[in-house]
Design a protein around this motif. Structure first.
Motif, mmCIF file in Angstrom:
data_model
loop_
_atom_site.group_PDB
_atom_site.id
_atom_site.type_symbol
_atom_site.label_atom_id
_atom_site.label_comp_id
_atom_site.label_asym_id
_atom_site.label_seq_id
_atom_site.Cartn_x
_atom_site.Cartn_y
_atom_site.Cartn_z
ATOM 1 N N TRP A 172 -0.100 -30.289 -0.116
ATOM 2 C CA TRP A 172 0.162 -28.924 -0.568
ATOM 3 C C TRP A 172 1.648 -28.599 -0.491
ATOM 4 C CZ3 TRP A 172 -2.987 -27.091 -3.751
ATOM 5 C CH2 TRP A 172 -4.360 -27.275 -3.634
ATOM 6 N N ALA A 173 2.357 -29.234 0.423
ATOM 7 C CA ALA A 173 3.813 -29.048 0.460
ATOM 8 C C ALA A 173 4.443 -29.596 -0.815
ATOM 9 C CB ALA A 173 4.396 -29.737 1.696
ATOM 10 N N ASP A 174 3.960 -30.741 -1.272
ATOM 11 C CA ASP A 174 4.435 -31.301 -2.543
ATOM 12 C C ASP A 174 4.104 -30.346 -3.695
ATOM 13 O OD1 ASP A 174 5.163 -33.611 -1.154
ATOM 14 O OD2 ASP A 174 3.307 -34.664 -1.666
ATOM 15 N N TYR A 175 2.901 -29.792 -3.660
ATOM 16 C CA TYR A 175 2.472 -28.869 -4.711
ATOM 17 C C TYR A 175 3.401 -27.659 -4.779
ATOM 18 C CZ TYR A 175 -0.734 -25.842 -7.391
ATOM 19 O OH TYR A 175 -1.298 -25.010 -8.333
ATOM 20 N N ALA A 176 3.734 -27.099 -3.628
ATOM 21 C CA ALA A 176 4.625 -25.940 -3.598
ATOM 22 C C ALA A 176 6.010 -26.302 -4.140
ATOM 23 C CB ALA A 176 4.739 -25.404 -2.175
ATOM 24 N N ALA A 177 6.507 -27.479 -3.767
ATOM 25 C CA ALA A 177 7.817 -27.916 -4.257
ATOM 26 C C ALA A 177 7.800 -28.118 -5.767
ATOM 27 C CB ALA A 177 8.233 -29.201 -3.546
ATOM 28 N N GLN A 230 -6.608 -17.811 7.627
ATOM 29 C CA GLN A 230 -5.311 -17.176 7.438
ATOM 30 C C GLN A 230 -4.252 -18.198 7.029
ATOM 31 O OE1 GLN A 230 -4.723 -14.070 7.239
ATOM 32 N NE2 GLN A 230 -6.568 -13.165 8.121
ATOM 33 N N LYS A 231 -4.396 -19.418 7.496
ATOM 34 C CA LYS A 231 -3.462 -20.482 7.098
ATOM 35 C C LYS A 231 -3.551 -20.735 5.597
ATOM 36 C CE LYS A 231 -2.647 -25.462 7.609
ATOM 37 N NZ LYS A 231 -3.089 -26.712 8.303
ATOM 38 N N VAL A 232 -4.781 -20.853 5.106
ATOM 39 C CA VAL A 232 -4.977 -21.073 3.662
ATOM 40 C C VAL A 232 -4.431 -19.881 2.877
ATOM 41 C CG1 VAL A 232 -6.674 -21.450 1.842
ATOM 42 C CG2 VAL A 232 -6.994 -22.514 4.086
ATOM 43 N N ALA A 233 -4.776 -18.691 3.334
ATOM 44 C CA ALA A 233 -4.324 -17.479 2.643
ATOM 45 C C ALA A 233 -2.807 -17.386 2.639
ATOM 46 C CB ALA A 233 -4.920 -16.244 3.312
ATOM 47 N N GLY A 234 -2.193 -17.737 3.758
ATOM 48 C CA GLY A 234 -0.740 -17.658 3.846
ATOM 49 C C GLY A 234 -0.046 -18.576 2.848
ATOM 50 N N PHE A 235 -0.601 -19.770 2.653
ATOM 51 C CA PHE A 235 -0.005 -20.704 1.691
ATOM 52 C C PHE A 235 -0.041 -20.135 0.281
ATOM 53 C CE2 PHE A 235 -0.565 -24.045 -1.495
ATOM 54 C CZ PHE A 235 0.598 -24.767 -1.304
ATOM 55 N N TRP A 236 -1.224 -19.678 -0.157
ATOM 56 C CA TRP A 236 -1.348 -19.188 -1.525
ATOM 57 C C TRP A 236 -0.646 -17.851 -1.712
ATOM 58 C CZ3 TRP A 236 -2.615 -22.376 -5.228
ATOM 59 C CH2 TRP A 236 -3.269 -23.553 -4.878
ATOM 60 N N GLN A 237 -0.621 -17.037 -0.677
ATOM 61 C CA GLN A 237 0.122 -15.783 -0.771
ATOM 62 C C GLN A 237 1.606 -16.048 -0.918
ATOM 63 O OE1 GLN A 237 -1.190 -12.469 -0.854
ATOM 64 N NE2 GLN A 237 0.902 -12.257 -1.648
ATOM 65 N N GLY A 238 2.097 -17.090 -0.243
ATOM 66 C CA GLY A 238 3.507 -17.447 -0.374
ATOM 67 C C GLY A 238 3.881 -17.805 -1.797
ATOM 68 N N LEU A 239 3.043 -18.589 -2.453
ATOM 69 C CA LEU A 239 3.302 -18.948 -3.855
ATOM 70 C C LEU A 239 3.215 -17.729 -4.761
ATOM 71 C CD1 LEU A 239 1.345 -22.324 -4.204
ATOM 72 C CD2 LEU A 239 3.774 -21.986 -3.728
ATOM 73 N N GLU A 240 2.240 -16.870 -4.471
ATOM 74 C CA GLU A 240 2.090 -15.649 -5.256
ATOM 75 C C GLU A 240 3.312 -14.742 -5.096
ATOM 76 O OE1 GLU A 240 -0.570 -13.739 -7.253
ATOM 77 O OE2 GLU A 240 -0.366 -15.830 -7.811
ATOM 78 N N SER A 241 3.749 -14.574 -3.879
ATOM 79 C CA SER A 241 4.875 -13.671 -3.607
ATOM 80 C C SER A 241 6.162 -14.149 -4.265
ATOM 81 C CB SER A 241 5.081 -13.532 -2.091
ATOM 82 O OG SER A 241 3.946 -12.937 -1.479
ATOM 83 N N GLN A 242 6.271 -15.462 -4.444
ATOM 84 C CA GLN A 242 7.454 -16.023 -5.109
ATOM 85 C C GLN A 242 7.305 -16.057 -6.625
ATOM 86 O OE1 GLN A 242 9.098 -19.694 -3.061
ATOM 87 N NE2 GLN A 242 7.198 -19.441 -1.889
ATOM 88 N N GLY A 243 6.167 -15.638 -7.115
ATOM 89 C CA GLY A 243 5.947 -15.641 -8.561
ATOM 90 C C GLY A 243 5.816 -17.025 -9.152
ATOM 91 N N LEU A 244 5.306 -17.996 -8.363
ATOM 92 C CA LEU A 244 5.253 -19.380 -8.813
ATOM 93 C C LEU A 244 3.936 -19.769 -9.466
ATOM 94 C CD1 LEU A 244 7.051 -21.154 -5.826
ATOM 95 C CD2 LEU A 244 8.017 -20.370 -8.004
ATOM 96 N N LEU A 245 2.992 -18.831 -9.533
ATOM 97 C CA LEU A 245 1.699 -19.115 -10.138
ATOM 98 C C LEU A 245 1.403 -18.112 -11.243
ATOM 99 C CD1 LEU A 245 -0.404 -19.727 -6.904
ATOM 100 C CD2 LEU A 245 0.485 -21.483 -8.446
ATOM 101 N N LYS A 246 0.734 -18.590 -12.292
ATOM 102 C CA LYS A 246 0.235 -17.696 -13.328
ATOM 103 C C LYS A 246 -0.968 -16.955 -12.782
ATOM 104 C CE LYS A 246 0.879 -16.652 -17.809
ATOM 105 N NZ LYS A 246 0.159 -15.373 -17.842
#
Length: 438
Positions: A172-177, A230-246
């Motif tokens: 998932w770290a690779d996915y975020a990058a 909360q760990k799972v939520a935090g990861f996806w919320q981070g991507l959402e907050s950065q505008g990295l997902l449609k």
């Protein structure tokens, strides 16, 4: 994964009364199980999956004494389950219904299922043990497993190469990058989509060993907002907050439009989504591939499961023996399995199905890849102890609504999980269930 139903006396009485009221219902032409008044036994079967009608036709051709009529309903979460439960209460339900593993406990809690243990138990060994547990509650079996739903990464290999992604993300770290890399290169392009499908999100939680339900002593336990979730939520919320997902709604035409034009490069989804994607973006055939779902720890990979369903026998079926016979055939007969693998995109729950030639066939849409090899490799690394709760209709609706508010920026995932936790506990108590975690 056996569940003990803990109810107040009043709720037990209501459920028993409901069961008595519907005993005379059913869709067959016979008045007693196993004896036909005249002509073949006739069974109605409600469901929505593509390919089911073809398997029914195969059965009818070779079983003149038991004829099945398949009626296509809306998918379970889109009204199909409500229709089924309403029919049970009215006394005019079909004998057979497509019911997801996640919803089976809710049907059992509502008294909507027929116990077919006496007809099914002898064939228990034909299935992966954990899938049989999905259709068995307190030692009572209510249907036959059809499939499992391992998740993977479906991706545009041509566009990955265009944006410099040489290998699919392993973690998932690779996915975020990679999400950041793609969006930086073109702000109109996204690595993936954050949709509003509660069960897809459940697969992400499943992978992370972040349970939603459990049992202990005489109580249900609800843990949607525990640390693991909360760990799972935090990861996806981070991507959402950065505008990295449609933020297209799950399975919406807008999603497939964006995929077709290259604005969304991948989808983390279940095996059954592979034919849906292929039929939704036909013009991109050959450009897609399947890779393992990104994991939290590459040294100890664990994968998620999004779905899986049973052919359940509904309360009041007069021909339970024949209904179970058909359901067993549909899940184990090689001709039926070949059809369901090709058209429905199932990964079989029956162990004999794992050698079906259809699982080894190259898929032209995915560039000739033998895509089921990916799912086969993942199966030993899926936690089979995941447990669904008795209020999944409510829980999934509330979570789906909440995911929609995350998409619009009106809520965070952590707050949504807290809200769904509270609502789920309240609903369980309303049903007379003993529960902790609220």
């Amino acid at each position: 994964m056996r569940v003990r139903w803990v109810r107040t006396a009043a709720v037990v009485a209501v459920t028993a009364a409901m069961a008595t009221a519907v005993t005379g219902c059913g869709s067959s032409s016979t008045g007693k199980t196993g004896t036909a008044a005249s002509g073949p036994v006739k069974l109605d079967f409600w469901g929505w999956a593509p390919g089911y009608a073809q398997s029914v036709a195969l059965w009818n051709k070779s079983h003149p004494d038991i004829q099945v009529s398949f009626d296509t309903t809306a998918s379970g979460s889109k009204g199909g389950y409500t229709k089924m439960l309403t029919a049970v209460k009215a006394g005019n339900a079909p004998c057979l219904a497509q019911v997801g593993y996640e919803t089976l406990p809710s049907f059992a809690a509502a008294g909507a299922l027929q116990d077919v243990t006496q007809y099914a138990s002898a064939d228990k060994g034909q299935f992966a043990g954990w899938t049989w547990n999905q259709v068995t509650i307190d030692g009572h079996t209510y249907g036959i497993p059809v499939d499992t739903a391992p998740m993977a990464l479906l991706y545009r290999k041509d566009l990955f190469a265009k944006y410099g992604i040489t290998t699919p993300p392993v973690t998932w770290a690779d996915y975020a990058a990679d999400a950041a890399k793609v969006h930086k290169a073109d702000p109109k392009v996204y690595l993936g989509d954050f949709g509003n499908d509660a069960y897809n999100y459940a697969g992400l939680a499943w992978q992370a060993n972040a349970p939603w339900f459990g049992t202990g002593g005489d109580q249900w336990q609800v843990s949607l907002d525990n640390a693991a979730n909360q760990k799972v939520a935090g990861f996806w919320q981070g991507l959402e907050s950065q505008g990295l997902l449609k933020n297209d709604p799950s399975y919406d035409p807008s999603l497939y439009s964006d995929m077709a034009k290259g604005a969304i490069l991948s989808d983390v989804n279940a095996v059954w989504d592979t034919p849906i994607l292929a039929s939704s973006v036909k013009a991109t055939s050959g450009d897609w591939a399947v890779a393992p779902m990104p994991v939290w720890n590459a040294a100890d990979p664990q994968y998620g499961n999004d779905g899986g369903s049973a052919t359940a026998v509904l309360k009041g079926c007069k021909d339970s023996a024949q209904a179970t016979e058909f359901a067993m055939w549909m899940s184990t007969d090689q001709t039926s399995l070949s059809n369901l693998i090709k058209v429905t995109g199932i990964y079989p729950a029956a162990t004999a199905g794992l050698g079906n030639p259809a699982l080894s066939a190259p898929d032209p849409f995915y560039g000739g890849q033998t895509i089921f090899d990916v799912f086969k490799a993942e199966m030993p690394h899926i936690n089979t102890g995941w447990q669904w709760g008795p209020t999944m209709t409510q829980t999934s609706t509330d979570l789906g609504d909440g995911l929609g508010t995350v998409e619009t920026g009106n809520a965070t995932l952590t707050s949504v999980l807290g809200s769904v936790q509270t609502k789920t506990v309240a609903e369980m108590k309303q049903q007379g269930l003993s529960v902790s975690g609220g």
